[in-house]
Design an enzyme around this catalytic site. Structure first.
Site, PDB file in Angstrom:
ATOM      1  CG  HIS A   1      -9.278  15.444  13.049  1.00 48.08           C
ATOM      2  ND1 HIS A   1      -7.969  15.512  13.490  1.00 48.08           N
ATOM      3  CD2 HIS A   1      -9.226  15.549  11.695  1.00 48.08           C
ATOM      4  CE1 HIS A   1      -7.170  15.647  12.447  1.00 48.08           C
ATOM      5  NE2 HIS A   1      -7.903  15.683  11.352  1.00 48.08           N
TER       6      HIS A   1
ATOM      7  CG  ASP B   1      -6.589  11.930  13.348  1.00 44.01           C
ATOM      8  OD1 ASP B   1      -6.765  11.868  14.578  1.00 44.01           O
ATOM      9  OD2 ASP B   1      -5.794  12.724  12.812  1.00 44.01           O
TER      10      ASP B   1
ATOM     11  CB  CYS C   1     -42.786  52.935   3.047  1.00 41.57           C
ATOM     12  SG  CYS C   1     -42.116  53.944   4.380  1.00 41.57           S
TER      13      CYS C   1
END
Length: 882
Positions: A138, A174, A687
């Protein structure tokens, strides 16, 4: 005898392993069940397929009858497998079970009923018949939103969380005990479709399989549902889906998206009912537009370039992208007043031939229609949603690869309007609505630069959800360039959702690789066309010297895109490596991606803090590959988060302390020039900068003298000045850290030969600096400065192995270099240097075709070159037996 005994031991070991294998396999197959699947749709099909893959036996499939001669997807796959398939139109008559139906069901001998999206009412003597009973999926977090319209009401009610439940069936609606539940955040512009496709469908399938295995293993819980917070809402119908305009804008937005696509929320515009699709809350100022009367609204709506603007009772606004009229014809809302939208086009002979191909496609789909003429309506002739997908895919396959979306079919429902739309798309006349950008403009560098400053998500520039911004500063003079959107976690989630949708369901993932490559070539062309503007923005925002930004920052990016564009039709995938050095350059790049035709959602840019935005990316369950450039400590945290979240693939380019060894037999002029470049390139914010130079003792003093002479000639100043050698550091905090770094070097006993201070002028300028007499234990010998600081140590003449040992005595391994005229020495040293890149008699000379990445705590994974592609690909082995 020794050999014989050894053989016996090996045989015994092998026999033991074989027995254990059989024991384990017996246990594996022992915990499997005989299943009956009662359900339908693609969801049911996927649950069926995955349960069989896990070793469970499906003894029967019970699904709905064929519709218009077409079987349900679940029936199609089950029939191909030879699984018994039953297509009962009903299980009960007047509330009572049909005996022959129940007997047919019982005959399959199921131990568990698995019910994925079952739309039929199943009798309790079927529900309770198997040994383990029945489980049902569900799409809500029960007990909230019981009933068949759970997803709709999750959105209508404005829930912040959605999810699904798998529960044990009982005789209520449900109401049975919960077996398991999962939840996800509801995103601001989710619709029923996006919520279902992003989470409820894929995760629900996995959960159904998990639930069955828990039952097989005897570990499945049965948690009674609480009645606290329970709700039940009925199925929404078109008649009661009218929008109440006397409400706040967000409530109206929730109502519209909760009914998108079925049954469709509607209002009365100019006296006629109009259905509204694709709603979103309006961020920023209200655009200009033409007024339109909306029944019940506090003020007229506006037809703007972005769509229909509606106003709530609170004065806030939302916008709607598409409108549909009573004849089911859908148009972009921005075209509401267009009188020439359906003007007939004169077709060329080639276009007429293409139209006949499309007519044949329509005929193949609408087999019940005798003749496809101009007035034939696709949907009124009986076409369903699956037929829309088929039409779009067949047109793409048979008509020159023209990319259509499902919405295009809804917007052109008659054959004539479809052909008109197709031809416009073919000619490039039917373009997307104009991209709305709130530029910040500056007259600088003999040009007017136009800079976007908002987040770029799903093809649109928009404010951060919470409206937060931050100042991006020009490091040359400390002035504020503009305010940039400061992305939140919610913005990251929206960006990831857009990217996932673009890859899973959008044109990018389905596009012919060669066409994908052409788009990247087009993007590279646009970047080249705007190269001077991009370089100027980069200089303003980061302090990079303009000529360097023009050649390297932007120029190399253009080369990178062209390089990878050439790979697109040689692999089954694509990669888009970009350097997001500063927010403004990246956001300008985003604008160019739209002009290049990159589909929405493929590229998203969310400026913000690493601690918030970066952490959310690391944690996000839908991100499957993450690349990071930054410090080693943060890289470790990201790697940990990636492992804990979903074991996502990660590549890291982290800190560096790259050694550069200069031998006495070097070309001194070149060694001085390139040695300075290795440190001072881009004011040391590089870097792979040489973090430590090792200079052979006999040339050390001369080398330092010549370096200092050259530093004194360097021009420090405005990075937009073409003669400038050295610009400002990226931001004030970094400049302050560099000054502290130099102060610590002096304190530890290194000799400060030159520099070490902030330049006495406006802006964030650091003097080019030289340290000598640096010993191996010192902080500046071990830690990266990421600034213009040359750290020099001398080594004894001829001590090759000694200097190699010192050079490798670091936890980093990103780059390295060696200067010598002796090729044998160069090869010996380069082979033994522990770094991902080794430069010989040069430095900083990278190429888009050469793989780039580090060793040790400098990270792993490669950027650039063919090896970089593998970071974004997955190798799959498929074994086929005929």
């Amino acid at each position: 005898m020794v050999g014989f005994r050894k053989q016996r031991v090996l045989l015994c070991n092998w026999t033991y392993k074989l027995i254990m294998f059989h024991i384990l396999m017996s246990a594996y197959y022992q915990n499997k069940l005989k299943l009956a699947l009662i359900g339908q749709s693609l969801f049911g099909q996927e649950v069926y397929t995955n349960l069989r893959k896990q070793g469970h036996k499906v003894v029967g499939v019970f699904t709905v009858p064929d519709k218009d001669g077409k079987a349900d997807p679940l029936a199609v796959v089950a029939e191909k497998d030879g699984t018994p398939v039953f297509k009962f139109p009903r299980w009960r008559v007047k509330g009572k079970p049909i005996p022959e139906v129940v007997e047919a069901y019982k005959a399959v001998g199921a131990e568990l009923n698995v019910m994925p999206f079952c739309s039929q009412f199943i009798p309790m003597n079927v529900i309770d018949f198997p040994k383990h009973g029945s489980i049902i999926y569900h799409p809500s977090i029960l007990p909230r939103h019981r009933g068949a319209s759970a997803i709709n009401w999750t959105l209508i009610e404005g829930d912040k969380k959605a999810g699904f439940s798998i529960f044990w069936a009982d005789d209520g609606l449900d109401t049975g005990p919960i077996l398991l539940q999962q939840e996800c955040p509801v995103e601001p512009n989710d619709t029923v479709d996006t919520l279902y496709n992003r989470f409820l469908f894929p995760e629900g399938i996995k959960a159904m399989v998990e639930a069955v295995q828990l039952i097989a293993d005897g570990k499945a819980p049965k948690i009674p549902q609480s009645e606290e917070g329970a709700s039940y809402e009925g199925i929404q119908k078109k008649s009661n889906a009218k929008v109440n305009m006397a409400q706040p804008a967000e409530v109206i937005h929730n109502w519209i998206r909760g009914h998108d696509k079925v049954p469709g929320a509607w209002v009365v515009i100019d006296g006629k009912p109009v259905t509204l699709y694709s709603s979103s809350m309006l961020s920023g100022s209200v655009p200009a537009g033409q007024p339109v009367e909306v029944e019940g609204a506090s003020q007229p709506g506006l037809i703007a370039k972005s769509g229909l603007i509606l106003f709530g009772s609170d004065g806030k606004a939302l916008q709607v992208k598409n409108l549909q009229f009573e004849d089911r014809n859908m148009i972009p809302a921005s075209k509401y007043f267009s009188s020439d939208e359906d003007a007939s086009l004169d077709l060329t002979d080639d276009e007429k031939e293409m139209a006949e191909k499309i007519r044949a496609i329509w005929k193949g789909i609408l087999s019940n229609v005798p003749v496809i003429d101009d007035t034939t309506d696709f949907f009124k002739s009986g076409a369903a949603s699956m037929d829309v997908v088929r039409l779009v895919e067949e047109v793409k396959q048979k008509c020159g690869g023209v990319q259509l979306q499902n919405e295009d079919v809804y917007m052109a429902t008659t054959f004539q309007s479809f052909i008109q739309m197709f031809v416009r798309r073919l000619r490039g006349e039917d373009q997307e609505e104009e991209l709305l950008i709130d530029y910040v403009t500056k007259d600088v560098n003999n040009m007017t630069v136009k800079m976007p400053h908002q987040c770029f998500i799903n093809g649109n520039f928009e404010d951060a959800e919470d409206g937060k911004t931050y100042n991006t500063v020009n490091p040359t003079d400390g002035s504020v360039i503009c305010k940039v959107s400061y992305a939140s976690v919610a913005d990251v989630d929206r960006a990831v959702s857009a990217a996932k949708e673009a890859f899973d369901n959008g044109p990018w993932g389905k596009m012919n690789p060669r066409d994908r490559g052409q788009l990247l070539y087009r993007l590279a062309d646009l970047m080249e066309e705007h190269q001077e503007e991009l370089a100027t923005i980069e200089t303003l925002d980061s302090g990079a010297v303009y000529t360097l930004a023009l050649k390297t920052h932007v120029g190399m990016s253009i080369q990178t895109f062209r390089y990878f564009a050439g790979w697109c039709d040689k692999i089954q995938g694509s990669t888009i490596p970009i350097n997001q050095v500063t927010p403004l350059t990246a956001l300008k790049f985003a604008e160019l991606t739209v002009k290049a035709g990159i589909p929405k959602g493929v590229i998203n840019i969310v400026p913000g803090s690493g601690g918030l935005v970066g952490q959310r990316m690391s944690d996000h369950p839908d991100i499957r590959k993450l690349g990071f450039t930054g410090s080693t400590p943060i890289g470790k945290q990201i790697m940990k988060s990636c492992a804990v979240s979903n074991l996502k693939k990660v590549s890291l380019e982290l800190g560096g302390k790259s050694p550069l060894i200069i031998f006495s037999d070097c070309d001194m002029d070149k060694a001085v020039r390139m040695g300075m470049s290795s440190v001072y390139f881009n004011k040391g914010e590089n870097c792979i900068a040489a973090g430590r130079l090792f200079v052979e003792e006999s040339i050390h003093d001369e080398y330092i003298r010549r370096v200092v002479e050259e530093i004194k000639k360097m021009k420090i100043g405005d990075p937009l000045d073409r003669s400038t050698d050295h610009g400002p550091q990226n931001h004030k905090a970094h400049l302050d850290k560099l000054v502290e770094y130099c102060e610590l070097g002096v304190k530890e006993g290194a000799t400060l030969v030159y520099g070490g201070r902030q330049v006495d002028r406006q802006g964030f300028f650091m003097e080019p600096t030289v340290f000598t007499d640096v010993e191996d234990h010192m902080f500046i010998a071990k830690e990266e400065s990421f600034g213009p600081v040359m750290v020099v140590s001398k080594f004894k003449d001829g001590d090759v192995d000694g200097v190699l040992s010192r050079a490798n005595n670091t936890e980093f391994g990103l780059a390295s270099g060696v200067f010598t005229r002796d090729i044998n020495k160069a090869m010996y040293v380069s082979e033994r240097l522990e770094a991902g890149t080794v430069f010989v008699n040069t430095y900083n000379k990278t190429d888009v075709a050469a793989p780039f990445g580090g060793f040790k705590q400098s990270g792993f994974g490669k950027d650039l070159g063919e090896e970089a592609l593998h970071e974004y690909l997955r190798t799959k082995a498929v074994t086929v037996e005929y």
